[in-house]
Design a protein around this motif. Structure first.
Motif, short mmCIF file in Angstrom:
data_model
loop_
_atom_site.label_atom_id
_atom_site.label_comp_id
_atom_site.label_asym_id
_atom_site.label_seq_id
_atom_site.Cartn_x
_atom_site.Cartn_y
_atom_site.Cartn_z
N LYS A 4 80.00 26.46 -31.42
CA LYS A 4 79.26 26.54 -30.16
C LYS A 4 79.36 27.94 -29.56
O LYS A 4 78.38 28.49 -29.06
CB LYS A 4 79.78 25.48 -29.17
N GLU A 7 77.17 30.28 -31.53
CA GLU A 7 75.78 30.01 -31.17
C GLU A 7 75.44 30.67 -29.83
O GLU A 7 74.38 31.29 -29.69
CB GLU A 7 75.59 28.49 -31.10
N ASP A 8 76.34 30.56 -28.85
CA ASP A 8 76.12 31.18 -27.54
C ASP A 8 76.09 32.70 -27.63
O ASP A 8 75.25 33.35 -27.00
CB ASP A 8 77.18 30.73 -26.53
N ALA A 11 72.80 33.72 -29.02
CA ALA A 11 71.74 33.51 -28.02
C ALA A 11 71.79 34.60 -26.94
O ALA A 11 70.74 35.09 -26.50
CB ALA A 11 71.87 32.13 -27.39
N ASP A 87 78.84 27.13 -18.89
CA ASP A 87 77.44 27.49 -18.69
C ASP A 87 77.27 28.82 -17.97
O ASP A 87 76.18 29.15 -17.48
CB ASP A 87 76.71 26.39 -17.91
N ARG A 122 73.40 29.46 -18.00
CA ARG A 122 72.60 28.60 -18.88
C ARG A 122 71.84 27.62 -17.98
O ARG A 122 72.44 26.88 -17.21
CB ARG A 122 73.50 27.83 -19.84
N GLU A 123 70.49 27.68 -18.06
CA GLU A 123 69.63 26.77 -17.32
C GLU A 123 68.70 26.09 -18.32
O GLU A 123 68.08 26.76 -19.14
CB GLU A 123 68.78 27.52 -16.29
N ASN A 124 68.63 24.77 -18.24
CA ASN A 124 67.79 23.99 -19.16
C ASN A 124 68.05 24.37 -20.62
O ASN A 124 67.13 24.56 -21.41
CB ASN A 124 66.30 24.16 -18.82
N ASN A 125 69.32 24.54 -20.94
CA ASN A 125 69.78 24.85 -22.29
C ASN A 125 69.36 26.23 -22.79
O ASN A 125 69.34 26.49 -23.99
CB ASN A 125 69.36 23.76 -23.28
N CYS A 126 68.99 27.15 -21.87
CA CYS A 126 68.63 28.52 -22.22
C CYS A 126 69.45 29.49 -21.39
O CYS A 126 69.66 29.26 -20.19
CB CYS A 126 67.14 28.79 -21.94
N TRP A 127 69.89 30.56 -22.00
CA TRP A 127 70.62 31.59 -21.27
C TRP A 127 69.62 32.50 -20.55
O TRP A 127 68.60 32.89 -21.12
CB TRP A 127 71.47 32.43 -22.22
#
Length: 145
Positions: A4, A7-8, A11, A87, A122-127
C-alpha cells in the motif's frame, strides 16, 4: 515498506509529474483539478512572495496570466521525498523549470531551480495537493540566438 505504501508513493510521484506536464501544456483548467477545491499555492523568489493563491479558480487565472507571454514551458522533476500518514502526506520535490519567451523583442530562455514543499490529501481515493509552497531558489536568463 508494504504494498500500500509503495502504491501511494507511485501515485504521489504521478501527481507531481501530472501537475508539471499539464503546466507544460498550459492546460491550467486540468492542472488545478489536481489541487483540492480550496487548495493553496504560494510561490517565492529570492524570499519575496510572487504568487499567493487560494482555490482552483484563482490558481487557474493566475497561472494563465503568469505564463501568457511564455511560448515554451518545460518542467523536469527530480528528487522527491514523501512522508505518508494514512490519508495525508507531505513531501519535497525538486524541479528544473525552463521558460522560453520574448522580452523586449528578444527570445529569452529562463532557467529556474525550484523546490516545492507540498501537503497532500487523499480524497475519493485520489491524491491531491492541498498546499504547495514553491521556492524558486535561483534563476538565470539567457538570450537565445
Amino acid at each position: 515498506m508494504n504494498y500500500k505504501e509503495l502504491e501511494d508513493r507511485i501515485a504521489l510521484r504521478k501527481l507531481i509529474d501530472d501537475v508539471s506536464i499539464l503546466a507544460d501544456k498550459k492546460d491550467f483548467h486540468n492542472q488545478v483539478q489536481l489541487f483540492t477545491e480550496d487548495g493553496i499555492s504560494e510561490t517565492f523568489a529570492e524570499g519575496t512572495t510572487i504568487l499567493k493563491l487560494k482555490g482552483r479558480n484563482e490558481m487557474s487565472k493566475a497561472f494563465s496570466e503568469f505564463l501568457k507571454k511564455i511560448d515554451t514551458v518545460y518542467h523536469l522533476n527530480g528528487q522527491q521525498i514523501v512522508t505518508i500518514d494514512g490519508d495525508g502526506a507531505s513531501g519535497t520535490s525538486y524541479c528544473m523549470i525552463t521558460l522560453i519567451g520574448t522580452e523586449n523583442g528578444k527570445k529569452i530562455r529562463t532557467n529556474i531551480g525550484a523546490v516545492y514543499q507540498d501537503t497532500y490529501v487523499r480524497e475519493n481515493n485520489c491524491w491531491l495537493i492541498s498546499k504547495r509552497i514553491g521556492n524558486f531558489d535561483w534563476q538565470e536568463k539567457i538570450e537565445l540566438g
